[in-house]
Design an enzyme around this catalytic site. Sequence first.
Site, PDB file in Angstrom:
ATOM      1  N   PRO A   9       0.789  -1.234   0.000  1.00  0.00           N
ATOM      2  CA  PRO A   9       0.000   0.000   0.000  1.00  0.00           C
ATOM      3  C   PRO A   9       0.820   1.282   0.000  1.00  0.00           C
ATOM      4  CG  PRO A   9      -0.242  -1.220   2.071  1.00  0.00           C
ATOM      5  CD  PRO A   9       0.446  -2.122   1.112  1.00  0.00           C
ATOM      6  N   ASN A  10       0.326   2.210  -0.769  1.00  0.00           N
ATOM      7  CA  ASN A  10       0.860   3.575  -0.896  1.00  0.00           C
ATOM      8  C   ASN A  10       2.161   3.674  -1.683  1.00  0.00           C
ATOM      9  OD1 ASN A  10      -1.237   4.979   0.538  1.00  0.00           O
ATOM     10  ND2 ASN A  10      -0.442   4.002   2.396  1.00  0.00           N
ATOM     11  N   ARG A  17       5.195  12.287  -3.423  1.00  0.00           N
ATOM     12  CA  ARG A  17       5.162  12.983  -2.127  1.00  0.00           C
ATOM     13  C   ARG A  17       6.290  12.471  -1.240  1.00  0.00           C
ATOM     14  NH1 ARG A  17      -0.848  11.572  -1.237  1.00  0.00           N
ATOM     15  NH2 ARG A  17      -1.187  11.806  -3.458  1.00  0.00           N
ATOM     16  N   TYR A  22      11.273   9.098   1.005  1.00  0.00           N
ATOM     17  CA  TYR A  22      11.250   8.009   0.013  1.00  0.00           C
ATOM     18  C   TYR A  22      11.948   8.356  -1.301  1.00  0.00           C
ATOM     19  CZ  TYR A  22       7.843   6.128   3.283  1.00  0.00           C
ATOM     20  OH  TYR A  22       7.230   5.665   4.411  1.00  0.00           O
ATOM     21  N   ASN A  72       8.076  -5.372  -0.651  1.00  0.00           N
ATOM     22  CA  ASN A  72       7.968  -4.241   0.277  1.00  0.00           C
ATOM     23  C   ASN A  72       6.496  -4.194   0.663  1.00  0.00           C
ATOM     24  OD1 ASN A  72       7.731  -1.845   1.618  1.00  0.00           O
ATOM     25  ND2 ASN A  72       9.004  -0.669   0.193  1.00  0.00           N
ATOM     26  N   ALA A  75       2.974  -0.518   4.916  1.00  0.00           N
ATOM     27  CA  ALA A  75       2.631  -0.497   6.347  1.00  0.00           C
ATOM     28  C   ALA A  75       2.116  -1.850   6.840  1.00  0.00           C
ATOM     29  CB  ALA A  75       1.604   0.597   6.613  1.00  0.00           C
ATOM     30  N   HIS A  98      12.681  -2.277   2.543  1.00  0.00           N
ATOM     31  CA  HIS A  98      12.093  -0.979   2.898  1.00  0.00           C
ATOM     32  C   HIS A  98      13.015   0.119   2.394  1.00  0.00           C
ATOM     33  CE1 HIS A  98       9.116  -3.012   5.195  1.00  0.00           C
ATOM     34  NE2 HIS A  98      10.080  -3.730   5.732  1.00  0.00           N
ATOM     35  N   ARG A 105      12.589   5.678  12.674  1.00  0.00           N
ATOM     36  CA  ARG A 105      11.408   6.534  12.491  1.00  0.00           C
ATOM     37  C   ARG A 105      10.455   6.333  13.674  1.00  0.00           C
ATOM     38  NH1 ARG A 105       9.152   5.554   6.613  1.00  0.00           N
ATOM     39  NH2 ARG A 105       7.887   7.350   7.241  1.00  0.00           N
TER      40      ARG A 105
HETATM   41  O1  CA2 Z   1      10.327   2.410   3.837  1.00  0.00           O
HETATM   42  C1  CA2 Z   1       9.532   1.713   3.214  1.00  0.00           C
HETATM   43  O2  CA2 Z   1       9.760   1.238   2.117  1.00  0.00           O
HETATM   44  C2  CA2 Z   1       8.148   1.422   3.803  1.00  0.00           C
HETATM   45  O3  CA2 Z   1       7.886   0.041   3.645  1.00  0.00           O
HETATM   46  C3  CA2 Z   1       7.167   2.234   2.994  1.00  0.00           C
HETATM   47  C4  CA2 Z   1       5.744   2.088   3.498  1.00  0.00           C
HETATM   48  C5  CA2 Z   1       5.688   2.477   4.986  1.00  0.00           C
HETATM   49  O4  CA2 Z   1       4.382   2.328   5.453  1.00  0.00           O
HETATM   50  C6  CA2 Z   1       6.634   1.577   5.767  1.00  0.00           C
HETATM   51  O5  CA2 Z   1       6.560   1.912   7.135  1.00  0.00           O
HETATM   52  C7  CA2 Z   1       8.061   1.754   5.285  1.00  0.00           C
HETATM   53  C8  CA2 Z   1       4.760   2.826   2.580  1.00  0.00           C
HETATM   54  C9  CA2 Z   1       5.021   4.259   2.482  1.00  0.00           C
HETATM   55  C10 CA2 Z   1       4.629   4.816   1.194  1.00  0.00           C
HETATM   56  O6  CA2 Z   1       4.021   6.003   1.481  1.00  0.00           O
HETATM   57  C11 CA2 Z   1       4.242   7.089   0.671  1.00  0.00           C
HETATM   58  C12 CA2 Z   1       3.629   8.227   1.078  1.00  0.00           C
HETATM   59  C13 CA2 Z   1       3.806   9.350   0.339  1.00  0.00           C
HETATM   60  C14 CA2 Z   1       4.596   9.325  -0.801  1.00  0.00           C
HETATM   61  C15 CA2 Z   1       5.217   8.165  -1.179  1.00  0.00           C
HETATM   62  C16 CA2 Z   1       5.047   7.033  -0.430  1.00  0.00           C
END
Ligand code: CA2
Length: 387
Positions: A9-10, A17, A22, A72, A75, A98, A105
């Site tokens: 997800p995301n 963003r 990221y 990956n 969350a 990740h 964090r």
């Molecule tokens: O660090 C990572 O790759 C994570 O797996 C990314 C996940 C996060 O929930 C994990 O804790 C760590 C997803 C994050 C993606 O969210 C975004 C939000 C805004 C812009 C881009 C990505």
Amino acid sequence: MHIVIINGPNLNLLGTRAPEIYGSTTLQDVEEMCTRWAEEVGATITAYQSNHEGDLIDRLQRSSSVDGIVINPGAFTHYSYAIRDAIEAIPVPTVEVHISNIHDREPWRRTSVVSDVCVATIFGRGVDGYRDAIRHIAARAAWPAETIPYGPARDEVADLRVPPTAGPHPVVVLIHGGFWRETVGRDLLDGIAIDLTRRGWATWNIEYPRIGSGGDRVTTPAAVETAIRSLAAIAEDRNLDLSRMIVIGCGSGGYLAIRSAAEEHEPRFRALVGLAPIGDLEAADHAAVGDGAVAAFMQGPSGDESERYAAPSSDETLPLGIPLLVVHGDRDDRIPVELSRSFVGRAADLGDTVVYHEFEGVGHDVLIDPESTAWQTVADEIDRFRR
Ligand code: CA2
């Protein structure tokens, strides 16, 4: 070889963003890069992203006959036992990735419920983590490793690779670098571990607690020592000849190798090999290598500045009384070549037998690239210690 890349997800938002966390690479970029990284190791990929837990589980279940999975889970990492069970249910080596350093964090991101069903967890390396995961899967396919714990902590494990010949096998202990940062792991040395195993060495590629995960100037060398001593318990079973054991330390792992070579364990190492090693913490601290990492490592658990120089310097560990082979590239932008020049000079002055090679035009990582001329030169020299 076929590898499935799964993003949760995301991650479809990548590059749009939160670039400070990221980066600015989009998911499409990442998937294209994965295609190229896979090609480099002779693999193909299928890439998939979903925001839905059930879809991710379906995709995992449908991937039960591929050669590797890079996931990956977003969350879901932190709480989805359903995804964990799906990974566990399929007989495919799966690497958890990740982009960010989830250990640095919010506290809830530190937990991963999938880590212990994955063959490796790579975090905090940005999108390069996907590259390293693909390479790690390819390395495991090229030469399977047995990952053996030597202590109770997550990082107290080592990968054993044994040649297919009858043995008894001489042993190389490998200690990776990365300025003792928890984002850098032993997968860095997969390539040279495999090359050495092909050459007839059993390899013991050690993980150890690093800064941020319980490591410091006291606990890290102690863990490395435990890892080395733990070989005695498996030597007979795996046909290892510990009287023909050497140690290789890279960069900051070089410091750990030197500390370990100075220990009174029996049998002693036959030789110590330093690949652009940090031979002397004080000198490395003064040269400000590793962007503050040396100071953080030296300060130890109390964080007290007065304890900064409580870790033994090279003057206390030298002479080692075993042959030293030290190599360094003169284009090393991470650990300056001058550090090796003064370290080997000091070791020789104190009576150690030292062979020192300085490779012209060579940087830091080349020394652990199994295909580089520099590594092949080192490996040929290392082979002499086998007899
Ligand atoms: O660090 C990572 O790759 C994570 O797996 C990314 C996940 C996060 O929930 C994990 O804790 C760590 C997803 C994050 C993606 O969210 C975004 C939000 C805004 C812009 C881009 C990505």
